[in-house]
Design an enzyme around this catalytic site. Structure first.
Site, PDB file in Angstrom:
ATOM      1  CG  ASN A 194      -1.905 -11.512 -11.387  1.00 50.66           C
ATOM      2  OD1 ASN A 194      -1.399 -11.048 -12.409  1.00 50.66           O
ATOM      3  ND2 ASN A 194      -3.201 -11.506 -11.183  1.00 50.66           N
ATOM      4  CE  LYS A 195      -1.475 -10.224 -16.405  1.00 51.55           C
ATOM      5  NZ  LYS A 195      -2.272  -9.666 -15.306  1.00 51.55           N
TER       6      LYS A 195
END
Ligand SMILES: Cc1ncc(COP(=O)(O)O)c(C=O)c1O
Length: 396
Positions: A194-195
């Site tokens: 999710n970065k």
């Protein structure tokens, strides 16, 4: 709205595919080198260029980068290390990997960052501490350099404190026209799914210090004096290597690096897209500011990585944070909490006898914090639906 509710399912985060992921992965598969090799080296080079760092070391998680970084800074068993309570457990667990002890700090309300003032106060109370972990929370650089007053870098220099930057959220991010990754001695990035950019799992350590880069490169691969790629491409026979330290197995495989290379090409576009989402929220949620606090920023919007958009429900909001999250989920909207602070986590709380009253700002945040969906290419109708749903839940 009910009709919309059925149609809308908005996740908290969504991985944007750039363009060249499949192409580069195919090249890796066809090359026959699936572990660390040319793609990882190219990813390191391009990432170092992107953050203007002299060295970049690719590893298999952000946590591995933090561990190697702290180890290379020389933390020893029994040392004490400043770290904010408002962060993910990785930022603090790496201190325990080295049998050192965290000294948890409160953060500024609104930014969730350590400020020069908070740091100075902590130093006055704990003059023996020689290490600091700065978390660039949400993609917003802490005040490392400051025009009007001493920044975190100046204060640490004065007190001979070494800094490890946890930049898991902060790529690409800037401070005074300098990239996070080239501000201090060591910065660590995460490429978890999710970065801001991802390799599935992965991380990168950047440094301006050649000795630190050398140490990290050795320790990420068992403390061996030559990496596998070098063994098979160098002049010495491939079987011949020495183990000079008890290291770790933290190298980044080329399949992951291939994804990272493609994502890196789009990093600035992804960042601009996240900024667009943040701007939408500021514009459409400001009328609710008697009920929710929006994130405070001290950098221009284009310098922020906008990994998160964390809001805080005020005490006078008609629903609790937990109820709010439930109602958002019922409406098909994913949210998250960044974070339940570490001083409230069983392990740290019991081991260090931590008291919530020592973290007043973090507690104020924790009572109402919710992170709203933010990812590249969110559609305006999705943003409109989120903001209207929030208005409805808060009965604005
Ligand atoms: C602030 C912070 N530090 C460190 C990490 C660890 O990164 P990774 O999951 O890549 O190990 C994360 C990941 O969520 C994070 O949010």
């Amino acid at each position: 709205m009910d009709r919309l509710k059925k149609a809308m399912r908005i996740p908290f985060a969504k991985v944007p595919v750039a363009a060249n992921e499949l192409k580069y992965i195919k090249e890796v598969l066809e090359s026959g080198w699936l572990t660390t090799a040319g793609k990882a080296m190219a990813f390191e080079k391009n990432f170092a260029d992107a953050v203007q760092a002299r060295f970049a070391c690719a590893v298999n998680s952000g946590t591995a980068a933090l561990h190697l970084g702290l180890e290379a800074l020389g933390v020893k068993p029994g040392d004490r290390v400043f770290v904010p309570s408002m962060t993910f457990t990785s930022s603090a667990e790496i201190i325990r990997y080295l049998q050192a002890n965290p000294v948890f700090l409160d953060t500024e309300y609104g930014t969730n960052l350590i400020t020069p003032e908070i740091l100075q106060e902590a130093i006055n109370k704990n003059p023996d501490v020689r290490y600091l972990i700065v978390v660039h929370y949400g993609g917003h650089a802490a005040r490392m350099l400051s025009d009007e007053q001493e920044g975190i870098l100046d204060i640490c220099k004065k007190h001979r404190i070494k800094i490890l930057e946890d930049a898991a959220h902060a790529f690409p991010a800037r401070l005074n026209n300098q990239m996070v990754g080239s501000l201090g001695e060591v910065a660590c990035f995460s490429f978890y799914a999710n970065k801001p950019i991802t390799t599935g799992e992965g991380g990168m350590l950047t440094t301006q210090n050649e000795a630190i880069a050398g140490r990290v490169k050795k320790m990420r691969l068992h403390g061996i004096d030559r990496d596998v790629w070098n063994r098979f491409t160098g002049n010495k026979p491939s079987w011949e290597y020495d183990v000079v330290e008890a290291g770790y197995k933290y190298n980044m495989p080329d399949v992951n690096a291939a994804i990272g290379l493609a994502q890196l090409e789009k990093a600035e576009e992804f960042r601009a897209e996240r900024q667009r989402v943040a701007e939408y929220y500021y514009e459409h949620l400001t009328p609710l500011k008697h009920l929710i606090d929006l994130p405070v920023t001290h950098v221009p919007f284009q310098d922020h990585a906008w990994h998160l958009f964390p809001v805080v429900l005020k005490e006078n909001a008609p629903v609790s944070r937990n109820k709010f999250i439930e109602k958002m989920a019922e409406a098909g909207i994913g949210t998250s909490v960044h974070y339940k602070p570490l001083h409230r986590m069983t392990y740290y709380k019991n081991k260090y006898q931590l008291k919530a009253s020592d973290f007043p700002n973090t507690e104020k945040t924790w009572r109402g914090n919710v992170s709203l969906p933010i990812f590249p290419y969110m559609q305006d109708d999705e943003l409109d639906y989120i903001c209207k749903t929030i208005g409805k839940i808060l009965k604005y």
